[in-house]
Design an enzyme around this catalytic site. Structure first.
Site, PDB file in Angstrom:
ATOM      1  N   HIS A  30       7.587   9.556   1.142  1.00 15.99           N
ATOM      2  CA  HIS A  30       6.808  10.088   2.329  1.00 15.99           C
ATOM      3  C   HIS A  30       5.574  10.018   2.211  1.00 15.99           C
ATOM      4  O   HIS A  30       4.844  10.174   1.286  1.00 15.99           O
ATOM      5  CB  HIS A  30       7.317  11.470   2.505  1.00 15.99           C
ATOM      6  CG  HIS A  30       6.815  12.375   3.540  1.00 15.99           C
ATOM      7  ND1 HIS A  30       7.421  12.178   4.966  1.00 15.99           N
ATOM      8  CD2 HIS A  30       5.542  12.937   3.823  1.00 15.99           C
ATOM      9  CE1 HIS A  30       6.475  12.888   5.687  1.00 15.99           C
ATOM     10  NE2 HIS A  30       5.355  13.433   5.022  1.00 15.99           N
ATOM     11  N   HIS A  44      -0.958   4.031   0.918  1.00 16.21           N
ATOM     12  CA  HIS A  44      -1.320   4.125   2.078  1.00 16.21           C
ATOM     13  C   HIS A  44      -2.839   3.371   2.098  1.00 16.21           C
ATOM     14  O   HIS A  44      -3.610   3.718   1.290  1.00 16.21           O
ATOM     15  CB  HIS A  44      -1.669   5.341   2.561  1.00 16.21           C
ATOM     16  CG  HIS A  44      -2.223   5.570   3.894  1.00 16.21           C
ATOM     17  ND1 HIS A  44      -1.493   5.375   4.903  1.00 16.21           N
ATOM     18  CD2 HIS A  44      -3.521   5.630   4.299  1.00 16.21           C
ATOM     19  CE1 HIS A  44      -2.198   5.714   6.065  1.00 16.21           C
ATOM     20  NE2 HIS A  44      -3.288   5.668   5.698  1.00 16.21           N
ATOM     21  N   CYS A  45      -2.999   2.266   2.700  1.00 13.92           N
ATOM     22  CA  CYS A  45      -4.121   1.463   2.706  1.00 13.92           C
ATOM     23  C   CYS A  45      -5.119   1.922   3.950  1.00 13.92           C
ATOM     24  O   CYS A  45      -4.788   1.831   5.130  1.00 13.92           O
ATOM     25  CB  CYS A  45      -4.132   0.136   2.777  1.00 13.92           C
ATOM     26  SG  CYS A  45      -5.482  -0.654   2.969  1.00 13.92           S
TER      27      CYS A  45
END
Length: 129
Positions: A30, A44-45
């Protein structure tokens, strides 16, 4: 006998995500930024504004490759004029730490010179900057 059992991590079995309230597939995680479960999530970029996972590893790798390629191209464009400017500076003034107008390499004033002028309240002289 618990010594002969094989434990898999991450588990090959589906699990339940408490935040999404869904049964998620194995190897999914998640993301708190996207607020969704991503299969084979890496990170997450913020540069692509998305999670890097199974569906976009190639896109992310290409984005990083083209970014590095663009930086190298920019350096290659600027290296020849920079070397020519350095050569002109050295031919005109020689190699010195400070020049007559208290500037250094490429006529850029050194921080101690600027600090000294600012500290004495004279301001920064325009001919130095």
């Amino acid at each position: 006998d618990t010594g002969s059992m094989i434990y898999y991590h991450p588990s090959p079995l589906p699990s339940f995500c408490n935040k999404c309230q869904i049964i998620r597939p194995p190897r999914s995680h998640h993301c708190g930024v996207c607020n969704r479960c991503v299969l084979q999530m890496d990170h997450h970029c913020p540069w692509v504004n998305n999670c890097i996972g199974l569906g976009n590893y190639r896109t992310f790798a290409l984005a990083v490759f083209y970014l590095v390629l663009g930086c190298l191209y920019g350096v290659m464009l600027l290296v020849v004029p920079f070397i020519e400017t350095l050569g002109n500076q050295f031919r005109k003034h020689g190699v010195r730490l400070y020049y007559r107008n208290m500037t250094g390499l490429l006529d850029i004033p050194h921080l101690p010179v600027l600090w000294n002028q600012w500290k004495h309240g004279d301001g920064i002289e325009e001919d130095i900057v």
